[in-house]
Design an enzyme around this catalytic site. Structure first.
Site, PDB file in Angstrom:
ATOM      1  N   ASN A 161      -1.957   0.335  10.177  1.00 24.53           N
ATOM      2  CA  ASN A 161      -1.598   0.153   8.779  1.00 24.53           C
ATOM      3  C   ASN A 161      -0.537  -0.938   8.646  1.00 24.53           C
ATOM      4  OD1 ASN A 161      -1.310   1.212   5.831  1.00 24.53           O
ATOM      5  ND2 ASN A 161       0.782   1.233   6.612  1.00 24.53           N
ATOM      6  N   GLU A 162      -0.851  -1.968   7.899  1.00 21.10           N
ATOM      7  CA  GLU A 162       0.064  -3.057   7.541  1.00 21.10           C
ATOM      8  C   GLU A 162       0.860  -3.602   8.730  1.00 21.10           C
ATOM      9  OE1 GLU A 162       2.349  -1.880   4.104  1.00 21.10           O
ATOM     10  OE2 GLU A 162       0.567  -1.813   2.834  1.00 21.10           O
TER      11      GLU A 162
END
Length: 506
Positions: A161-162
């Site tokens: 994630n990110e």
């Protein structure tokens, strides 16, 4: 402001509506809470999302990854799927399936101690990529054994994630993320080639560079890639005051232009041209304590985004379905600006209804304008209109929609969500903003969170029937119109009933 839309018979307009493909959630461990399940049940009964995505699959509160040392001092990995089974059983019972996000790093497998959020998700690379790959594989094999190959291989899988943010991936190290992606994607395909895997799950920081470099890496390394993912938020940097951050909305078209740039980057690679892009997180504000999320303005803004996001993206997952969410700790009040469609206490927010309304927009699209979408179904027309007002001018939007029709009689149904009707935030404020509403207060809040339903009879004339909609500031209105000839019981006269109300009794 008055607007007239004339819809011609046989007309069809491009509209890719995948608003309910996926929705976001707080970390997976929160799915063990009672209210989490109650909120998700409400969302599924009213809206019905197909998939759910969130962080924390491998965090320590899920207790999946375990290890010990054998007699020779070697580290031996083992796995505990007790909580995972509970969560997945509950998801499937509510007819929602995971969009698996692989992260964060179990503490015993982590190479460092950097964490994110109140609940301390570890964001460092694995100390052993082999043990990380084995963790992924054993988890997938367990899920296949429990739920079946055909079921589980249909669950999309996203790697991390990110990673382009230092807070979510140590040093935002691009090369290290590419290594993680390659190891993980190959491990997934080794379990079953039918799994679909994607990344890089980036947000809007250096997104063009990251997306280009990621696709270059996948191209050169031949790492598996079935879809591309990124995130989308639409506010200017917020101002902090106490527990809250107050944000100004950005121009939605500027944000959509950014997404179109991603589409162009993907399509610039012949190997990836036309590949699906999944927006695995989107909302207005990117913070879980932004009062904007609780407002009717948020609902109208999201309605506009839902009318447009399908132009470049296969799906777009609203972040999140509910306010059982703890990135910055346990919320102080039910209306604390959480991401969710449902406030704690099972109170649907205005944006909840935006998704409920768009759920109904399945059919042939006959009109898509800046403030209106209309689809034709077999026996009726359905539409959603909105009046997004940035400046609180109070301007009313009057829309007249002329639809093809015969000379029959029709019923027009409207469901209205605006600042006068279906505004539980105002009711909570008027109650004195109780941090812990009592039973009677919660009942009132839930009652105030329902759309206003109106009906009227219309008659077609000269090949059309005119649907007139009055939208207050930041309103979102659903309507449907269908043939409804009156077939009264013998002796029943509605007009006589209503006229009799004017007769005085001596």
């Amino acid at each position: 402001m008055d607007k007239l839309f004339h819809i011609e018979s046989g007309k069809e307009v491009a509209f890719h509506n995948n608003a309910t493909y996926c929705v976001g959630t707080g970390r997976m461990g929160l799915a063990l809470h009672k209210e989490y399940q109650e909120q998700l049940k409400m969302v599924q009964e009213e809206i019905g999302f197909s998939h759910i995505r969130g962080h924390g699959l491998f965090c320590d509160d899920m207790a999946i990854y375990q290890e010990y040392k054998d007699a020779e001092g070697n580290i031996v990995s083992e796995y505990k799927f007790t909580y995972l089974d509970r969560v997945m059983d509950d998801y499937l019972s509510l007819n929602i399936r995971p969009f698996l996000e692989l992260g964060f790093m179990p503490e015993k497998l982590a190479s460092g101690d950097q964490t994110v959020f109140y609940w301390k998700g570890n964001v460092t690379p694995p100390v052993s990529y082999e043990r990380w790959a084995a963790l992924v594989q054993e988890t997938l094999r367990h899920l296949i054994k429990r739920y079946g190959e055909a079921e589980v291989t249909g669950w999309p899988i996203e790697v991390w994630n990110e990673p382009n943010l230092k807070g979510f991936w140590k040093d935002a190290d691009m090369k290290e993320y590419f290594k993680l992606y390659e190891y993980t994607a190959n491990a997934i395909k080794a379990v079953n080639k039918n799994f679909k895997v994607g990344g890089p799950a980036i947000c809007g920081v250096d997104d063009e560079v990251w997306m280009t470099e990621f696709l270059e890496f996948v191209k050169s390394s031949q790492a598996p890639l079935d879809f591309v993912t990124r995130h989308h938020y639409t506010i200017h940097p917020p101002e902090r005051e106490g527990h809250y951050e107050y944000a100004r909305l950005g121009d939605p078209d500027a944000g959509l232009k950014e997404l179109n740039t991603t589409r162009k980057i993907v399509d610039s690679f012949p190997e990836f041209q036309g590949m699906h892009i999944h927006i695995t997180e989107f909302n207005t504000a990117y913070i879980p304590d932004s009062p904007l999320h609780d407002t009717n303005r948020n609902a109208a803004y999201i309605a506009y985004l839902l009318s447009k996001l399908g132009e470049d993206n296969e799906s777009y997952s609203y972040w999140t379905f509910g306010d059982v969410f703890e990135e910055r700790g346990v919320p102080y009040t039910p209306f604390h600006g959480g991401f969710g469609l449902v406030a704690n206490g099972l109170v649907p927010k205005p944006t909840f209804w935006t998704f409920k309304f768009f759920r109904e927009l399945q059919g042939k699209c006959v009109c898509r304008e800046r403030e209106l979408v209309v689809v034709q179904k077999q026996d009726k027309y359905c539409g959603v209109a909105w009046n997004l007002n940035y400046d609180n001018t109070g301007e009313i939007l009057n829309i007249t929609c002329e639809l093809p029709a015969g000379d029959e009689e029709y019923c027009l149904v409207q469901k209205i969500v605006d600042e006068k009707h279906c505004n539980p935030l105002k009711v909570w404020h008027d109650l004195g903003e109780p941090a812990n509403p009592g039973t009677a207060q919660l009942k009132l809040l839930r009652e105030s969170a329902q759309p206003l339903v109106t009906t009227q009879r219309l008659k077609g004339s000269a090949g059309t029937v005119a649907v007139a909609l009055e939208l207050q500031q930041n309103a979102v209105v659903y309507f449907e119109i269908f043939e409804a000839p009156v077939s009264s019981d013998r002796g029943y006269d509605y007009n006589k009933v209503m006229n009799s109300l004017d007769i005085s009794v001596e």
